[in-house]
Design an enzyme around this catalytic site. Structure first.
Site, PDB file in Angstrom:
ATOM      1  N   CYS A 178       0.857  -1.182   0.000  1.00  0.00           N
ATOM      2  CA  CYS A 178       0.000   0.000   0.000  1.00  0.00           C
ATOM      3  C   CYS A 178       0.897   1.237   0.000  1.00  0.00           C
ATOM      4  O   CYS A 178       1.961   1.244   0.597  1.00  0.00           O
ATOM      5  CB  CYS A 178      -0.936   0.082   1.185  1.00  0.00           C
ATOM      6  SG  CYS A 178      -1.953  -1.372   1.412  1.00  0.00           S
ATOM      7  N   ARG A 232       3.778  -0.718  -4.793  1.00  0.00           N
ATOM      8  CA  ARG A 232       3.461  -1.184  -3.437  1.00  0.00           C
ATOM      9  C   ARG A 232       2.124  -1.909  -3.346  1.00  0.00           C
ATOM     10  O   ARG A 232       1.773  -2.466  -2.312  1.00  0.00           O
ATOM     11  CB  ARG A 232       3.411  -0.001  -2.482  1.00  0.00           C
ATOM     12  CG  ARG A 232       4.778   0.492  -2.126  1.00  0.00           C
ATOM     13  CD  ARG A 232       4.684   1.675  -1.210  1.00  0.00           C
ATOM     14  NE  ARG A 232       5.969   1.931  -0.637  1.00  0.00           N
ATOM     15  CZ  ARG A 232       6.256   1.849   0.655  1.00  0.00           C
ATOM     16  NH1 ARG A 232       5.335   1.534   1.510  1.00  0.00           N
ATOM     17  NH2 ARG A 232       7.463   2.097   1.077  1.00  0.00           N
ATOM     18  N   TRP A 244      -3.001  -2.816  -1.403  1.00  0.00           N
ATOM     19  CA  TRP A 244      -2.749  -4.247  -1.526  1.00  0.00           C
ATOM     20  C   TRP A 244      -3.592  -4.863  -0.419  1.00  0.00           C
ATOM     21  O   TRP A 244      -3.316  -4.671   0.760  1.00  0.00           O
ATOM     22  CB  TRP A 244      -1.267  -4.561  -1.329  1.00  0.00           C
ATOM     23  CG  TRP A 244      -0.945  -5.997  -1.509  1.00  0.00           C
ATOM     24  CD1 TRP A 244      -0.673  -6.643  -2.686  1.00  0.00           C
ATOM     25  CD2 TRP A 244      -0.861  -6.997  -0.481  1.00  0.00           C
ATOM     26  NE1 TRP A 244      -0.437  -7.967  -2.447  1.00  0.00           N
ATOM     27  CE2 TRP A 244      -0.548  -8.222  -1.107  1.00  0.00           C
ATOM     28  CE3 TRP A 244      -1.031  -6.985   0.895  1.00  0.00           C
ATOM     29  CZ2 TRP A 244      -0.388  -9.404  -0.397  1.00  0.00           C
ATOM     30  CZ3 TRP A 244      -0.887  -8.163   1.613  1.00  0.00           C
ATOM     31  CH2 TRP A 244      -0.561  -9.364   0.956  1.00  0.00           C
ATOM     32  N   ASN A 279      -1.665   2.750   5.817  1.00  0.00           N
ATOM     33  CA  ASN A 279      -0.808   1.608   5.482  1.00  0.00           C
ATOM     34  C   ASN A 279      -0.574   0.844   6.768  1.00  0.00           C
ATOM     35  O   ASN A 279      -0.338   1.468   7.810  1.00  0.00           O
ATOM     36  CB  ASN A 279       0.571   2.065   4.999  1.00  0.00           C
ATOM     37  CG  ASN A 279       0.548   2.594   3.587  1.00  0.00           C
ATOM     38  OD1 ASN A 279      -0.483   2.572   2.924  1.00  0.00           O
ATOM     39  ND2 ASN A 279       1.697   3.091   3.137  1.00  0.00           N
ATOM     40  N   GLY A 280      -0.561  -0.474   6.706  1.00  0.00           N
ATOM     41  CA  GLY A 280      -0.288  -1.270   7.895  1.00  0.00           C
ATOM     42  C   GLY A 280      -1.489  -2.118   8.265  1.00  0.00           C
ATOM     43  O   GLY A 280      -2.407  -2.299   7.456  1.00  0.00           O
ATOM     44  N   GLU A 333      15.426 -19.783  -5.900  1.00  0.00           N
ATOM     45  CA  GLU A 333      15.172 -18.511  -6.566  1.00  0.00           C
ATOM     46  C   GLU A 333      14.532 -18.725  -7.946  1.00  0.00           C
ATOM     47  O   GLU A 333      13.594 -18.021  -8.326  1.00  0.00           O
ATOM     48  CB  GLU A 333      16.497 -17.720  -6.672  1.00  0.00           C
ATOM     49  CG  GLU A 333      16.414 -16.383  -7.360  1.00  0.00           C
ATOM     50  CD  GLU A 333      15.420 -15.405  -6.756  1.00  0.00           C
ATOM     51  OE1 GLU A 333      14.858 -15.657  -5.692  1.00  0.00           O
ATOM     52  OE2 GLU A 333      15.171 -14.378  -7.422  1.00  0.00           O
ATOM     53  N   LYS A 351      10.839 -17.321  -9.040  1.00  0.00           N
ATOM     54  CA  LYS A 351      10.590 -16.488 -10.225  1.00  0.00           C
ATOM     55  C   LYS A 351       9.466 -17.073 -11.060  1.00  0.00           C
ATOM     56  O   LYS A 351       8.558 -16.374 -11.484  1.00  0.00           O
ATOM     57  CB  LYS A 351      11.839 -16.363 -11.116  1.00  0.00           C
ATOM     58  CG  LYS A 351      13.032 -15.623 -10.617  1.00  0.00           C
ATOM     59  CD  LYS A 351      12.825 -14.199 -10.222  1.00  0.00           C
ATOM     60  CE  LYS A 351      12.370 -14.075  -8.812  1.00  0.00           C
ATOM     61  NZ  LYS A 351      12.838 -13.001  -8.015  1.00  0.00           N
ATOM     62  N   GLU A 355       5.977 -16.823  -9.260  1.00  0.00           N
ATOM     63  CA  GLU A 355       5.366 -15.512  -9.050  1.00  0.00           C
ATOM     64  C   GLU A 355       4.966 -14.806 -10.337  1.00  0.00           C
ATOM     65  O   GLU A 355       3.986 -14.070 -10.332  1.00  0.00           O
ATOM     66  CB  GLU A 355       6.227 -14.611  -8.169  1.00  0.00           C
ATOM     67  CG  GLU A 355       7.466 -14.057  -8.806  1.00  0.00           C
ATOM     68  CD  GLU A 355       8.250 -13.160  -7.855  1.00  0.00           C
ATOM     69  OE1 GLU A 355       7.654 -12.300  -7.214  1.00  0.00           O
ATOM     70  OE2 GLU A 355       9.473 -13.346  -7.779  1.00  0.00           O
ATOM     71  N   HIS A 405      13.506 -38.351  -0.470  1.00  0.00           N
ATOM     72  CA  HIS A 405      12.849 -38.444   0.843  1.00  0.00           C
ATOM     73  C   HIS A 405      11.372 -38.067   0.752  1.00  0.00           C
ATOM     74  O   HIS A 405      10.791 -37.628   1.732  1.00  0.00           O
ATOM     75  CB  HIS A 405      13.586 -37.575   1.865  1.00  0.00           C
ATOM     76  CG  HIS A 405      15.004 -37.995   2.047  1.00  0.00           C
ATOM     77  ND1 HIS A 405      15.353 -39.166   2.698  1.00  0.00           N
ATOM     78  CD2 HIS A 405      16.170 -37.451   1.605  1.00  0.00           C
ATOM     79  CE1 HIS A 405      16.675 -39.298   2.678  1.00  0.00           C
ATOM     80  NE2 HIS A 405      17.188 -38.274   2.007  1.00  0.00           N
ATOM     81  N   LYS A 456       5.422  -4.854  -4.579  1.00  0.00           N
ATOM     82  CA  LYS A 456       6.886  -4.809  -4.582  1.00  0.00           C
ATOM     83  C   LYS A 456       7.466  -4.770  -3.180  1.00  0.00           C
ATOM     84  O   LYS A 456       8.460  -5.415  -2.897  1.00  0.00           O
ATOM     85  CB  LYS A 456       7.346  -3.581  -5.377  1.00  0.00           C
ATOM     86  CG  LYS A 456       8.847  -3.452  -5.516  1.00  0.00           C
ATOM     87  CD  LYS A 456       9.372  -4.406  -6.548  1.00  0.00           C
ATOM     88  CE  LYS A 456      10.875  -4.392  -6.650  1.00  0.00           C
ATOM     89  NZ  LYS A 456      11.369  -5.672  -7.180  1.00  0.00           N
TER      90      LYS A 456
HETATM   91  C1  F6R Z   1      10.480 -12.011  -5.311  1.00  0.00           C
HETATM   92  C2  F6R Z   1      10.495 -10.821  -4.506  1.00  0.00           C
HETATM   93  C3  F6R Z   1      10.179 -10.964  -3.064  1.00  0.00           C
HETATM   94  C4  F6R Z   1      11.105 -10.066  -2.245  1.00  0.00           C
HETATM   95  C5  F6R Z   1      10.690 -10.093  -0.778  1.00  0.00           C
HETATM   96  C6  F6R Z   1      11.633  -9.308   0.093  1.00  0.00           C
HETATM   97  O1  F6R Z   1      10.821 -11.732  -6.628  1.00  0.00           O
HETATM   98  O2  F6R Z   1      10.727  -9.757  -4.980  1.00  0.00           O
HETATM   99  O3  F6R Z   1      10.266 -12.275  -2.641  1.00  0.00           O
HETATM  100  O4  F6R Z   1      12.412 -10.497  -2.399  1.00  0.00           O
HETATM  101  O5  F6R Z   1       9.403  -9.577  -0.653  1.00  0.00           O
HETATM  102  O6  F6R Z   1      11.712  -7.995  -0.338  1.00  0.00           O
HETATM  103  P1  F6R Z   1      12.905  -7.055   0.069  1.00  0.00           P
HETATM  104  O7  F6R Z   1      14.114  -7.568  -0.575  1.00  0.00           O
HETATM  105  O8  F6R Z   1      12.513  -5.704  -0.431  1.00  0.00           O
HETATM  106  O9  F6R Z   1      12.995  -7.115   1.567  1.00  0.00           O
END
Ligand code: F6R
Length: 608
Positions: free
Chosen positions: A2, A27, A74, A100-101, A481, A485, A488, A504, A603
């Site tokens: 947000c 956000r 969000w 926000n929060g 990772e 990717k 998501e 396992h 983000k």
């Molecule tokens: C995945 C992604 C998230 C962030 C996570 C932590 O592509 O972007 O998993 O890595 O939300 O975010 P930061 O690094 O901003 O603490």
């Protein structure tokens, strides 16, 4: 998650506020709204979807406001809908409020307020704050806010306008960032200073529990007991970087392709070749303190956590420092033992991730020392840590983290090198690491230049709905990772697994419909990985292998192979991850997903 933006000044408040809000869309983007005062009345516009939808509705309504507050949401409490979008109001629409929060005790507060006559229209926790403040209002809005805040449990950044106080915005913050931006005869408020742009010359961050009244040409700050406080404004560092998509279809693709440059920038003037070590500006710990570190604790979430795994392996292996890695959201509910001489490394691209910040605050309360690895200058983490190493990756706009990850690994490798050379690593070994790091930008470019090969592979595999990503040692975080990717941005179920753990249980899922992306660029575990490939093949699982150039013995096992440039095991995660980022991007494209703003995500995750 947000974003809040508000404006008091002589310009068109709707236009200025929506433009500011758009810079916060990363956000959250499931709904948005704006409210303000016109002719003594609260007026608003809220819509579901991206900010552009709300903007066109505001234009259609010819919305004009003298002061304005806005929010891009969000969803936490209540699904994305017009009624759940912020701002929220009291019964008589005397005030409008954005938040926000999370207000954790919203149910109890709602019940108590309902008994006193409040009628709630939304499912949100925020609406209770609007009603609560209104119920405490007796003509003094500042007093009403101050009386209401101690009742709230959880965290918040709020901004509100009241129809009886038409020329001001009242703001307050607790464990959430909120900044006041001072312009020329105009004042702004935002949850992220990067949204201010060049119209703001100076900023002030609201501290814990602080309240402020913002007017066109001034603002007043108070602590939680309403005692006035004076704070020096900070000159706003102007970000001159280009945040357009340029020739690329998506920010995500642009950011993947920017990696040769972002890696060069992460390394710039940080390699001390003469001594085979790193030199890290911003690392303002004394040498004696670094030498006395006996344990390291790494905290992070998501992609940053995966970079943390790589660092934890390196720190133990190269610097011989026992290193523990913890998921911030889990760690914060433990009662952690932080022995003396523990250095805590908090990794966060945004520097605003609520769980990481909460974990850091818990450690600070116990007297621990924090080193932040962060991309966003002036972010909460960067401000609260004892020391901060910046990634210098440039703004990452795509919701899925790409260039930040490879920069995190690079900066963490440099830090490890420094710690290792201060202990027992030889100059020769240090130089080898530096040489490998310096080759990375060109090696990554080689992978990017072959994007069409990866696109063809992505096309071939894109119809599958389940994937495994398998790796060992440094390729295990790469597998985590790569799987993150894919899930998501393409909404495909993908599991990152240590290859040795498959037998396992998870191997039961392998069949002809479940491909395994197998990562073989870690030389130390290459032979072991070949056995794991055998196991998958014997169960008819399709195999796409990512291996280093020159690797042998794969041809008969894998259905497809993509070779990445050879590097040392410690840095192999970088070329491999770039290939996996492209793979996820092209699969998502093939499946028509919203790549830059995937569903349900935001983000920066500023709620628990
Ligand atoms: C995945 C992604 C998230 C962030 C996570 C932590 O592509 O972007 O998993 O890595 O939300 O975010 P930061 O690094 O901003 O603490």
């Amino acid at each position: 998650m947000c974003g809040i933006f508000g404006y008091v000044g002589p310009r068109d408040a709707v236009k200025v506020t929506i433009n500011g809000l758009k810079k916060l869309e990363y956000r959250g983007y499931d709904s948005s709204g704006i409210a303000g005062i016109k002719d003594g009345k609260i007026v608003h516009c809220k819509e579901v979807g991206k900010i552009a939808v709300m903007e066109s509705k505001a234009n259609e309504l010819n919305l004009k406001l003298d002061v304005a507050i806005s929010q891009t949401r969000w969803a936490t409490h209540g699904k994305p809908s017009r009624v759940n979008a912020h701002p929220h109001f009291d019964n008589d629409h005397t005030l409008a409020l954005v938040h926000n929060g999370i207000i954790e005790n919203h149910s109890a507060l709602r019940k108590a307020l309902e008994e006193k006559g409040s009628v709630f229209v939304s499912d949100t926790d925020t609406e209770v704050v609007a009603h609560l403040i209104s119920s405490n209002y007796d003509g003094d809005i500042l007093k009403a806010v101050q009386q209401s805040l101690p009742v709230l449990k959880g965290n918040y950044a709020i901004a509100l306008v009241h129809k009886n106080h038409p020329h001001q915005i009242v703001v307050a913050a607790h464990e959430m960032p909120l900044a006041i931006g001072v312009g020329k005869d105009e004042t702004f408020v935002s949850s992220d200073t990067n949204s201010f742009g060049s119209q703001v010359q100076e900023v002030v961050f609201l501290g814990e529990g602080e309240i402020a009244v913002i007017k066109k040409d001034q603002f007043s700050l108070y602590d939680s007991s309403m005692a006035p406080i004076s704070k020096k404004t900070k000159v706003m560092a102007q970000q001159m970087e280009d945040i357009s998509k340029g020739e690329y279809e998506h920010y995500t693709l642009k950011e993947i392709f920017e990696q040769p440059q972002s890696l060069r920038s992460a390394l710039l003037s940080r390699c001390l070749d003469e001594y085979g070590t790193a030199i890290l500006e911003g690392l303002n710990f004394e040498v004696t303190e670094l030498l006395s570190v006996e344990r390291i604790l790494i905290l992070a979430c998501g992609t940053s956590l995966h970079a943390g795994y790589v660092a934890s392996y390196m720190l133990e292996d190269m610097a011989r420092i026992p290193t523990q890695i913890e998921i911030s959201s889990e760690f914060r509910y433990k009662n952690p033992v932080i022995p003396p001489r523990t250095l805590v490394i908090a990794i966060s691209q945004s520097g605003e991730t609520a769980d990481t910040l909460a974990a850091v605050r818990e450690i600070k309360a116990k007297g621990g020392r924090i080193l932040a690895i962060c991309n966003v200058m002036g972010s909460s983490l960067a401000r609260e840590a004892d020391s901060c190493l910046y990634l210098r990756a440039g703004a990452e706009i795509g919701v899925c983290s790409t260039k930040a990850f490879t920069s995190q690994v690079t900066v963490l490798t440099l830090f490890t090198l420094l710690m290792a050379r201060m202990r027992h690593m030889s100059k020769g070994q240090g130089s080898e690491i530096l040489q490998a790091l310096k080759k990375l930008p060109d090696q990554v470019q080689t992978v990017l230049d072959r994007h069409d090969e990866i696109q063809a592979l992505a096309k071939k595999y894109s119809h599958h709905d389940n994937f495994f990503f398998l790796g060992r040692h440094f390729m295990y975080p790469a597998a985590l990772e790569g799987a993150l990717k894919l899930k998501e941005i393409s909404y495909i179920n993908a599991n990152g697994y240590p290859a040795g753990e498959m037998k396992h249980g998870p191997i039961a899922l392998i069949n002809a419909d479940c491909p395994s992306i197998t990562l073989l660029a870690n030389k130390a575990t290459y032979e072991k990985m070949l056995s794991n490939l055998q196991e998958v093949k014997s169960r008819n699982g399709p195999i796409l292998a990512i291996a280093s150039e020159g690797a042998h013995g794969l041809e008969k096992l894998a259905d497809d192979i993509f070779y990445v440039p050879e590097t040392i095991d410690e840095t192999a995660v970088i070329p491999t991850s770039v290939a996996l980022q492209l793979f996820a991007y092209y699969v998502a494209k093939e499946r028509g997903a919203d790549i830059d703003q995937p569903r349900n995500l935001a983000k920066s995750v500023t709620v628990e």
